[in-house]
Write a protein that holds these residues in place. Structure first.
Motif, PDB file in Angstrom:
ATOM      1  N   ILE A 179       2.922   8.614  65.962  1.00 12.76           N
ATOM      2  CA  ILE A 179       4.368   8.513  65.760  1.00 12.76           C
ATOM      3  C   ILE A 179       4.853   7.247  66.450  1.00 12.76           C
ATOM      4  CG2 ILE A 179       6.616   9.581  66.151  1.00 12.76           C
ATOM      5  CD1 ILE A 179       5.259  12.281  66.130  1.00 12.76           C
ATOM      6  N   ALA A 180       5.450   6.345  65.677  1.00 10.16           N
ATOM      7  CA  ALA A 180       5.891   5.041  66.180  1.00 10.16           C
ATOM      8  C   ALA A 180       7.390   4.872  65.947  1.00 10.16           C
ATOM      9  CB  ALA A 180       5.116   3.917  65.489  1.00 10.16           C
ATOM     10  N   GLY A 181       7.957   3.865  66.600  1.00  7.47           N
ATOM     11  CA  GLY A 181       9.368   3.554  66.411  1.00  7.47           C
ATOM     12  C   GLY A 181       9.963   2.954  67.671  1.00  7.47           C
ATOM     13  N   SER A 182      11.215   2.599  67.601  1.00 12.37           N
ATOM     14  CA  SER A 182      11.904   1.901  68.686  1.00 12.37           C
ATOM     15  C   SER A 182      12.179   2.796  69.882  1.00 12.37           C
ATOM     16  CB  SER A 182      13.234   1.342  68.164  1.00 12.37           C
ATOM     17  OG  SER A 182      14.024   0.830  69.215  1.00 12.37           O
ATOM     18  N   VAL A 183      12.450   2.156  71.000  1.00 12.79           N
ATOM     19  CA  VAL A 183      13.054   2.832  72.146  1.00 12.79           C
ATOM     20  C   VAL A 183      14.333   3.527  71.675  1.00 12.79           C
ATOM     21  CG1 VAL A 183      14.281   2.408  74.315  1.00 12.79           C
ATOM     22  CG2 VAL A 183      12.135   1.220  73.854  1.00 12.79           C
ATOM     23  N   ALA A 184      14.538   4.774  72.117  1.00  9.85           N
ATOM     24  CA  ALA A 184      15.749   5.559  71.844  1.00  9.85           C
ATOM     25  C   ALA A 184      15.847   6.037  70.403  1.00  9.85           C
ATOM     26  CB  ALA A 184      17.021   4.778  72.210  1.00  9.85           C
ATOM     27  N   GLY A 185      14.774   5.880  69.620  1.00 10.10           N
ATOM     28  CA  GLY A 185      14.819   6.299  68.225  1.00 10.10           C
ATOM     29  C   GLY A 185      14.554   7.771  67.994  1.00 10.10           C
ATOM     30  N   GLY A 186      14.027   8.460  68.996  1.00  9.20           N
ATOM     31  CA  GLY A 186      13.771   9.890  68.844  1.00  9.20           C
ATOM     32  C   GLY A 186      12.309  10.242  68.628  1.00  9.20           C
ATOM     33  N   LYS A 187      11.392   9.350  68.998  1.00  4.40           N
ATOM     34  CA  LYS A 187       9.956   9.605  68.813  1.00  4.40           C
ATOM     35  C   LYS A 187       9.501  10.848  69.578  1.00  4.40           C
ATOM     36  CE  LYS A 187       8.539   5.786  70.581  1.00  4.40           C
ATOM     37  NZ  LYS A 187       9.887   5.357  71.025  1.00  4.40           N
ATOM     38  N   TRP A 208      22.379   4.442  70.855  1.00  4.65           N
ATOM     39  CA  TRP A 208      21.646   5.577  71.422  1.00  4.65           C
ATOM     40  C   TRP A 208      21.022   5.208  72.767  1.00  4.65           C
ATOM     41  CZ3 TRP A 208      18.706   6.449  66.176  1.00  4.65           C
ATOM     42  CH2 TRP A 208      19.613   6.950  65.226  1.00  4.65           C
ATOM     43  N   TYR A 209      20.530   3.981  72.876  1.00  7.85           N
ATOM     44  CA  TYR A 209      19.935   3.529  74.137  1.00  7.85           C
ATOM     45  C   TYR A 209      20.983   3.517  75.247  1.00  7.85           C
ATOM     46  CZ  TYR A 209      18.061   0.453  77.713  1.00  7.85           C
ATOM     47  OH  TYR A 209      17.673  -0.070  78.922  1.00  7.85           O
ATOM     48  N   LEU A 210      22.166   2.987  74.963  1.00  8.87           N
ATOM     49  CA  LEU A 210      23.223   2.908  75.970  1.00  8.87           C
ATOM     50  C   LEU A 210      23.716   4.304  76.357  1.00  8.87           C
ATOM     51  CD1 LEU A 210      25.243  -0.188  74.705  1.00  8.87           C
ATOM     52  CD2 LEU A 210      23.643  -0.069  76.627  1.00  8.87           C
ATOM     53  N   GLN A 211      23.787   5.212  75.393  1.00  7.94           N
ATOM     54  CA  GLN A 211      24.163   6.593  75.695  1.00  7.94           C
ATOM     55  C   GLN A 211      23.148   7.217  76.643  1.00  7.94           C
ATOM     56  OE1 GLN A 211      24.455   8.489  71.867  1.00  7.94           O
ATOM     57  NE2 GLN A 211      26.244   7.283  71.251  1.00  7.94           N
ATOM     58  N   ARG A 212      21.868   6.975  76.375  1.00  6.92           N
ATOM     59  CA  ARG A 212      20.820   7.526  77.238  1.00  6.92           C
ATOM     60  C   ARG A 212      20.881   6.897  78.628  1.00  6.92           C
ATOM     61  NH1 ARG A 212      14.593   7.026  75.521  1.00  6.92           N
ATOM     62  NH2 ARG A 212      14.894   4.858  76.199  1.00  6.92           N
ATOM     63  N   PHE A 213      21.110   5.583  78.683  1.00  9.31           N
ATOM     64  CA  PHE A 213      21.193   4.895  79.972  1.00  9.31           C
ATOM     65  C   PHE A 213      22.325   5.477  80.817  1.00  9.31           C
ATOM     66  CE2 PHE A 213      22.503   1.430  82.799  1.00  9.31           C
ATOM     67  CZ  PHE A 213      21.281   1.058  83.346  1.00  9.31           C
ATOM     68  N   GLN A 214      23.477   5.690  80.197  1.00 12.84           N
ATOM     69  CA  GLN A 214      24.618   6.245  80.925  1.00 12.84           C
ATOM     70  C   GLN A 214      24.329   7.667  81.402  1.00 12.84           C
ATOM     71  OE1 GLN A 214      26.366   3.811  81.944  1.00 12.84           O
ATOM     72  NE2 GLN A 214      28.388   4.255  81.097  1.00 12.84           N
ATOM     73  N   ARG A 215      23.663   8.458  80.559  1.00  6.53           N
ATOM     74  CA  ARG A 215      23.338   9.836  80.965  1.00  6.53           C
ATOM     75  C   ARG A 215      22.365   9.840  82.138  1.00  6.53           C
ATOM     76  NH1 ARG A 215      19.263  13.089  80.407  1.00  6.53           N
ATOM     77  NH2 ARG A 215      18.176  11.692  78.985  1.00  6.53           N
ATOM     78  N   LEU A 216      21.364   8.959  82.094  1.00 12.77           N
ATOM     79  CA  LEU A 216      20.383   8.904  83.163  1.00 12.77           C
ATOM     80  C   LEU A 216      21.018   8.439  84.480  1.00 12.77           C
ATOM     81  CD1 LEU A 216      17.290   7.485  81.247  1.00 12.77           C
ATOM     82  CD2 LEU A 216      17.589   9.801  82.147  1.00 12.77           C
TER      83      LEU A 216
END
Length: 323
Positions: free
Chosen positions: A99-107, A244-252
């Protein structure tokens, strides 16, 4: 997503190595596959960044689990045919799904949901999941080589070790060991993940489909993807991936980063919300977006199946490569 092979040269006719399905068309391919996940099961699988609905499971992942079950069954039949030819039973080896894909893509979420669904089929109850994060070089090595800022790029991985791991898995070794990575400390940590001849091995990572050659290195004899039986790419437009990446960064920042042992603790306590948002955007533009454009997205069309996501992480279209 547009199919890059949409025209045959010269005659203007439509040509594509993929079969394209709308979400509704793909959902119908579930057939009579039963739903084997409860709401509690699903709640334990999805991440805080990506909520997977039961509709998503039924309309996207159940048809995919059915397809993979058919592929695994066909491969098992090939082992039996080989055994008949050789006059002795052929040893069964794990079926490898990448399973491949970008950071924050939902892999990671996709990998966990598939693992749970595939393990509920009676033909292949043992399904292991390994991420390529464990095959990153330790931070000390990255710093020594001056590529700490390139973490996640192809040159930051111990590809030879990953290839050796997969070769041992596909040779039917009783036990194969993989390094362990901690997202909290942002580094390889002591310990090993032991893989003991599963029916299916899911390998999840950014660049698993890549075939590029790192500058200064000899061309490899084999690629990581040579060991895959099936591959999936999680696709989405770059603007959505950044959001999605920025949302994850803020949550972390509000959760894991507040742990004093976290590598990113400074971003939870030493920055205002606006400063953190600007920092996250800079990281995306200078690291993640560059890696996506140069290394990850170009490998997309090598995947056997592509899941095309919309703004809310909802899979809208599916592309399946023709055999």
């Amino acid at each position: 997503m547009s199919d890059p092979f949409d025209r045959a040269p010269g005659d203007g006719s439509v040509f594509s190595p993929h079969l394209e399905f709308s979400r509704a068309e793909w959902a119908r391919l579930r057939g009579s596959t039963p739903l084997t996940l409860s709401h509690d099961d699903l709640a334990a699988l999805h991440s805080a960044d990506e909520h997977v609905s039961m509709d998503e499971v039924m309309e996207v992942y159940l048809p995919l689990s059915r397809l993979l079950n058919l592929y695994v069954s066909a491969t098992q039949q090939l082992f039996r045919v080989t055994g008949t030819f050789l006059g002795s039973p052929a040893a069964k080896v794990p079926y490898v799904v990448a399973i491949a894909g970008s950071v924050a893509g939902g892999k990671s979420t996709t990998a966990r949901v598939l693992q749970a669904l595939l393990a509920r089929w009676p033909d292949h109850p043992k399904v292991d999941l390994v991420t390529t994060d464990g095959f990153l070089y330790p931070n000390a090595v990255l710093q020594e080589r001056g590529i700490m800022h390139r973490k996640g790029f192809p040159e930051s991985y111990d590809v030879r070790r990953l290839v050796r791991f997969l070769a041992e898995v596909k040779s039917g070794s009783e036990e194969v060991r993989a390094p362990v990575y901690s997202h909290l400390v942002y580094d390889i940590v002591p310990g090993e993940l032991v893989v003991r001849r599963p029916d299916i091995l899911i390998l999840e990572g950014l660049n698993v489909l890549q075939t590029g050659i790192t500058a200064g290195e000899r061309p490899p004899r084999v690629f990581v993807s040579d060991f895959f039986d099936f591959s999936i790419y999680i696709d989405a437009c770059e603007d959505d991936l950044e959001a999605w990446y920025l949302q994850r960064f803020q949550r972390l920042r509000e959760t894991a980063f507040r742990d004093p042992t976290s590598f990113f603790h400074q971003y939870a306590v030493g920055m205002s919300e606006q400063e953190a948002l600007e920092f996250g955007h800079q990281v995306w533009m200078t690291i993640n977006a560059v890696n996506l454009r140069e290394n990850i997205e170009p490998s997309r069309d090598r995947a056997r199946l592509i899941l095309d996501k919309g703004k809310d992480h909802r899979v809208e279209r599916v592309w399946l490569r023709k055999l």
